[in-house]
Enzyme design. Structure first.
Site, PDB file in Angstrom:
ATOM      1  N   VAL A   1       1.869  -8.129   0.819  1.00  0.00           N
ATOM      2  CA  VAL A   1       2.282  -7.032   1.704  1.00  0.00           C
ATOM      3  C   VAL A   1       1.225  -6.681   2.755  1.00  0.00           C
ATOM      4  O   VAL A   1       1.510  -5.939   3.696  1.00  0.00           O
ATOM      5  CB  VAL A   1       2.658  -5.749   0.914  1.00  0.00           C
ATOM      6  CG1 VAL A   1       3.864  -5.989   0.037  1.00  0.00           C
ATOM      7  CG2 VAL A   1       1.475  -5.208   0.127  1.00  0.00           C
TER       8      VAL A   1
ATOM      9  N   ASN B   1       6.153  -0.392  -4.015  1.00  0.00           N
ATOM     10  CA  ASN B   1       5.460  -0.177  -5.283  1.00  0.00           C
ATOM     11  C   ASN B   1       4.179  -0.992  -5.387  1.00  0.00           C
ATOM     12  O   ASN B   1       3.329  -0.687  -6.214  1.00  0.00           O
ATOM     13  CB  ASN B   1       6.417  -0.513  -6.440  1.00  0.00           C
ATOM     14  CG  ASN B   1       5.714  -0.582  -7.762  1.00  0.00           C
ATOM     15  OD1 ASN B   1       5.224   0.436  -8.251  1.00  0.00           O
ATOM     16  ND2 ASN B   1       5.600  -1.772  -8.339  1.00  0.00           N
TER      17      ASN B   1
ATOM     18  N   TYR C   1      -8.473   4.728  -3.361  1.00  0.00           N
ATOM     19  CA  TYR C   1      -7.231   4.960  -4.095  1.00  0.00           C
ATOM     20  C   TYR C   1      -6.642   6.319  -3.713  1.00  0.00           C
ATOM     21  O   TYR C   1      -5.460   6.433  -3.345  1.00  0.00           O
ATOM     22  CB  TYR C   1      -7.505   4.879  -5.603  1.00  0.00           C
ATOM     23  CG  TYR C   1      -6.246   4.721  -6.413  1.00  0.00           C
ATOM     24  CD1 TYR C   1      -5.585   3.502  -6.462  1.00  0.00           C
ATOM     25  CD2 TYR C   1      -5.713   5.788  -7.109  1.00  0.00           C
ATOM     26  CE1 TYR C   1      -4.426   3.351  -7.189  1.00  0.00           C
ATOM     27  CE2 TYR C   1      -4.556   5.653  -7.844  1.00  0.00           C
ATOM     28  CZ  TYR C   1      -3.913   4.432  -7.888  1.00  0.00           C
ATOM     29  OH  TYR C   1      -2.758   4.299  -8.604  1.00  0.00           O
TER      30      TYR C   1
ATOM     31  N   ILE D   1       0.232   6.496 -16.390  1.00  0.00           N
ATOM     32  CA  ILE D   1       1.159   5.747 -17.237  1.00  0.00           C
ATOM     33  C   ILE D   1       0.515   4.385 -17.495  1.00  0.00           C
ATOM     34  O   ILE D   1       0.434   3.566 -16.580  1.00  0.00           O
ATOM     35  CB  ILE D   1       2.534   5.575 -16.550  1.00  0.00           C
ATOM     36  CG1 ILE D   1       3.148   6.953 -16.242  1.00  0.00           C
ATOM     37  CG2 ILE D   1       3.465   4.748 -17.430  1.00  0.00           C
ATOM     38  CD1 ILE D   1       4.482   6.904 -15.520  1.00  0.00           C
TER      39      ILE D   1
END
Lengths: 269, 276
Positions: free
Chosen positions: A67, A93, A161, A194
């Protein structure tokens, strides 16, 4: 009313859809009836994910694409359009959680800064740009960006990030306002922590091993994202745009004290 | 048409509090369609009747479920709930809430899994002209009732170790607006309650979220007609929201699958929050 939650006949393109949270979303999309175009740099995981989608009775296409390279992104979208004729939803994503993401500011090289920004933010921009015209031509479309709780709060030594994920939230808002007139909506999913294979093998070992620190008392599971991404990709979310859907075990709702409890105090007379 | 079973509310019992407005029929319909059985509570009979109008009081399929000839209410296909009823009560008082709790206990329909508070009784007036009585009434209907209901129903949920609470709020919970001070303040109370209860009751497997709304209306005027209003042209999606725009999301937030989202407002507002 609930039949609008079905993705029957929809075509969904997901980047990073072969592993981790992306794979869980791919499975949910297929179970909800979508044809899924799964893109990532490595062919192996997306080929396996595509087979899973076919086993669920839906159509699938695996496309290798980096990407951070706009030519590859444009090709990915062209291939998807050639095969299915339309793209109803894009799920940005693909993300970088590679080594060297946690660093004191004076140790971050230009190259490291740009690498994470390119994957997490510029890549999402490239993908949104590539699908925007075809979606505008259809008069409908859904762009779903996957950010992080670190896009809303700071993380120690987590510069690229946090900044790239915060940028995704603003990309979403700007896409939503700008493309609303073309029938395109944009929303952000914000997963809290997660655990997936990617995070477990990463140097983010400072991240907690249990969810005891969260109000829910437990960590999220990749499957928790399924009903949310399906909702956002479906007609059921047609009036929702520019918004942020947070799944974080309640961390962002509280967070002012490690215990979550205020010391008891009587009312003053 | 495949729909994820995660959205099912089959076998769940929901209490829907409505403080007014014309949303409740479609909210009730969405919950019933997902398989929940409903108790609707409101201060006037007309509000209860309106909410139940879309679902009836008993599903035509109910006898089949009761005899075990159908495994569970379907996720789609009209009225799915087994049993729906209403109660008229003043939810702004402890006695009124006690009456609702007594109704819950009397109809033998099982424990309460879901509480939906639609406490958005609207009111707008220049701030200097708001009487103390008006202020108190708005806070009572919209905030105090939610406090009392969360305390009563949430207490049961803590005991049983499961619950889902969804508070419908206006986007004015987080924005200022001329003439809307009293209403906006009541919505901010509910948003704040949402966050604190989520943190306090998270360990008990109770999830508390808010469903935030922009400019909505239950009338079905076509967008071209709506767009004659400046307000509608300001909304990025250039139409008002309709209650059906939130039904499926409400169902998800009430479901067991909504396990990792808590303490959050999820806004459905046609893009208003995102625009400059």
């Amino acid at each position: 009313m609930l039949d609008r939650l079905s993705l029957d006949g929809k075509v969904v393109l997901i980047t990073g859809g072969g592993t981790g949270l992306g794979l869980a979303m791919t499975r949910a999309l297929a179970r909800a009836g979508a044809s899924v175009v799964i893109a990532a740099r490595r062919a192996g995981p997306i080929e396996e994910a595509a087979q899973e989608v076919r086993d669920l009775g839906q159509q699938a296409l695996a496309v290798t694409a980096d990407v951070t390279d706009s030519a590859q992104v444009n090709r990915m979208v062209s291939v998807a359009l050639e095969r299915f004729g339309r793209i109803d939803a894009l799920i940005n994503n693909a993300g970088a959680v590679q080594e060297n993401v946690v660093k004191p500011i004076w140790e971050i090289s230009d190259q490291q800064w740009h690498q994470v920004m390119n994957v997490n933010l510029t890549g999402a921009f490239y993908c949104a740009r590539a699908v925007a015209k075809p979606m505008a031509g259809q008069g409908t479309g859904k762009i779903i960006n996957v950010a992080s709780g670190f896009g809303l709060r700071g993380g120690r030594d987590l510069y690229m990030y946090c900044v790239s994920k915060g940028g995704l939230l603003q990309l979403t808002r700007t896409l939503s306002f700008s493309l609303a007139r073309h029938g395109i909506t944009a929303n952000t999913i914000v997963p809290g922590y997660i655990p997936t294979e990617a995070t477990q093998s990463d140097i983010l070992e400072s991240l907690p091993k249990s969810g005891a620190f969260l109000p829910t008392g437990k960590l999220g599971r990749p499957e928790d994202l399924g009903p949310v991404v399906v909702f956002l990709a479906s007609d059921a979310s047609d009036y929702m745009t520019g918004e942020t859907f947070i799944l974080d075990g309640g961390g962002l709702a509280g967070g002012l004290a490690p215990t979550g409890y205020a010391p008891l105090a009587e009312l003053e007379p | 048409m495949p729909i994820l079973p995660e959205y099912s509310l089959a076998g769940r019992r929901a209490l829907l509090y409505t403080a007014g407005g014309d949303y409740s029929p479609l909210l009730a319909q969405a919950l019933a369609e997902a398989g929940a059985s409903l108790l609707v509570a409101a201060r006037r009979q007309e509000l209860v009747d309106a909410a139940l109008a879309g679902v009836g009081t008993k599903s035509p399929l109910a006898p089949l479920y009761e005899r075990g000839e159908l495994p569970s209410p379907p996720l789609q296909g009209g009225v799915g709930g087994i049993f729906h009823s209403g109660v008229v009560s003043d939810l702004t008082t402890p006695a009124g809430v006690a009456q609702v709790m007594a109704t819950l206990d009397s109809d033998d329909a099982g424990p309460i899994d879901i509480l939906v508070n639609d406490a958005r009784s609207f009111f707008a007036k220049p701030f200097a002209e708001i009487s103390l009585q008006e202020w108190e009434t708005v806070q009572a209907r919209n905030a105090r009732a939610v406090f009392l209901l969360c305390q009563a129903v949430g207490g049961r949920m803590v005991q049983q170790g499961y619950g889902r609470i969804v508070n419908l709020i206006s986007g004015l919970a987080e924005r200022g607006m001329a003439n809307a001070a009293a209403f906006s303040a009541s919505q901010a109370v509910v948003l704040s309650l949402t966050r604190s209860l989520a943190v306090e009751w998270g360990p008990h497997n109770i999830r508390v979220n808010a469903l935030g709304l922009g400019w909505f209306s239950a009338d079905d005027a076509p967008p071209e007609v709506q767009q004659q209003e400046q307000l509608v042209r300001y909304i990025p999606l250039r139409r008002r929201g309709h209650p059906r725009d939130i039904g499926p999301l409400l169902v998800y937030l009430c479901s067991e699958a909504c396990d990792y989202t808590t303490g959050q407002p999820v806004y459905v507002d046609g893009g208003l929050n995102a625009r400059a």
